[in-house]
Design a protein around this motif. Structure first.
Motif, short mmCIF file in Angstrom:
data_model
loop_
_atom_site.label_atom_id
_atom_site.label_comp_id
_atom_site.label_asym_id
_atom_site.label_seq_id
_atom_site.Cartn_x
_atom_site.Cartn_y
_atom_site.Cartn_z
N THR A 1 6.35 4.56 7.05
CA THR A 1 5.18 3.86 7.59
C THR A 1 3.94 4.60 7.13
O THR A 1 3.79 5.79 7.39
CB THR A 1 5.23 3.79 9.12
OG1 THR A 1 6.40 3.05 9.50
CG2 THR A 1 3.99 3.10 9.68
N LEU A 2 3.08 3.88 6.45
CA LEU A 2 1.88 4.45 5.86
C LEU A 2 0.65 3.78 6.47
O LEU A 2 0.48 2.56 6.33
CB LEU A 2 1.92 4.22 4.35
CG LEU A 2 0.91 4.88 3.45
CD1 LEU A 2 1.44 4.92 2.04
CD2 LEU A 2 -0.42 4.19 3.48
N TYR B 1 -0.58 -7.33 -2.61
CA TYR B 1 0.05 -7.24 -1.30
C TYR B 1 -0.22 -5.89 -0.66
O TYR B 1 -0.56 -5.80 0.52
CB TYR B 1 1.55 -7.50 -1.41
CG TYR B 1 2.19 -7.80 -0.08
CD1 TYR B 1 2.25 -9.09 0.41
CD2 TYR B 1 2.73 -6.77 0.69
CE1 TYR B 1 2.82 -9.36 1.65
CE2 TYR B 1 3.30 -7.03 1.92
CZ TYR B 1 3.34 -8.33 2.39
OH TYR B 1 3.90 -8.59 3.61
N ILE B 2 -0.10 -4.83 -1.42
CA ILE B 2 -0.36 -3.48 -0.91
C ILE B 2 -1.82 -3.33 -0.48
O ILE B 2 -2.12 -2.76 0.56
CB ILE B 2 0.04 -2.41 -1.95
CG1 ILE B 2 1.57 -2.35 -2.06
CG2 ILE B 2 -0.54 -1.05 -1.60
CD1 ILE B 2 2.08 -1.57 -3.25
N LYS B 3 -2.74 -3.86 -1.27
CA LYS B 3 -4.17 -3.76 -0.95
C LYS B 3 -4.54 -4.53 0.31
O LYS B 3 -5.45 -4.16 1.03
CB LYS B 3 -5.02 -4.28 -2.12
CG LYS B 3 -5.10 -3.34 -3.28
CD LYS B 3 -6.00 -3.91 -4.37
CE LYS B 3 -6.19 -2.92 -5.49
NZ LYS B 3 -7.08 -3.46 -6.55
N LEU C 1 1.35 -0.11 5.94
CA LEU C 1 2.45 -0.49 5.07
C LEU C 1 3.75 0.06 5.65
O LEU C 1 3.92 1.27 5.76
CB LEU C 1 2.24 0.06 3.66
CG LEU C 1 0.94 -0.32 2.96
CD1 LEU C 1 0.85 0.37 1.61
CD2 LEU C 1 0.81 -1.82 2.82
N ASN C 2 4.63 -0.84 6.04
CA ASN C 2 5.97 -0.46 6.47
C ASN C 2 6.88 -0.68 5.27
O ASN C 2 7.23 -1.82 4.95
CB ASN C 2 6.42 -1.29 7.68
CG ASN C 2 5.61 -0.95 8.91
OD1 ASN C 2 5.67 0.18 9.38
ND2 ASN C 2 4.84 -1.89 9.40
N LEU C 3 7.21 0.41 4.60
CA LEU C 3 7.96 0.35 3.34
C LEU C 3 9.43 0.70 3.55
O LEU C 3 9.76 1.53 4.41
CB LEU C 3 7.37 1.35 2.34
CG LEU C 3 5.89 1.23 2.02
CD1 LEU C 3 5.42 2.42 1.20
CD2 LEU C 3 5.61 -0.06 1.29
#
Length: 121
Positions: A20-21, A102-104, A109-111
């Motif tokens: 999680t970021l 999508y990242i932006k 961000l739950n990776l």
């Protein structure tokens, strides 16, 4: 087959690492406020993985740089991690641009990532 030799569009079973970021506020080169995550990616289904300077073996989305002390670094993301999902969205079937966009778009961000030597042999 491993997560690192995956053919886009086929089923895959592998171990993954949840990360999680939480992005942090910053400014871009033009002085605009942005949310920074502290990593760069390469790859995507529209890219030729055989031309990768890192020797990636499939057209997945890979982390190609993690800035020291960044949110990505603090969250545990590592260079060469393969991003399998972001906020539940399948990253094994995306173009490079779609992955970047999508990242932006998301402040958190739950990776799910695959990491050589940890999630595979």
């Amino acid at each position: 087959m491993t997560a690192f030799q995956h053919t886009a569009g086929t089923a895959m079973e592998c171990l993954s690492i949840p990360i999680t970021l939480q992005k942090e506020p910053g400014t871009d080169s033009e002085g605009r406020e942005v949310l920074r995550c502290g990593f760069k990616i390469g790859g995507g289904i529209d890219q030729d993985h055989t031309r990768s300077p890192y020797g990636y073996t499939d057209s997945g989305v890979y982390v190609t740089e993690v800035s020291s002390g960044s949110p990505a670094d603090r969250a545990g993301l590592k260079m060469h991690d393969k991003i399998l999902q972001c906020n539940g969205y399948d990253f094994t079937m995306v173009t490079h641009k779609k992955a970047v966009d999508y990242i932006k778009k998301h402040p958190v961000l739950n990776l799910l990532v695959a990491r050589k030597g940890v999630t595979s042999t």
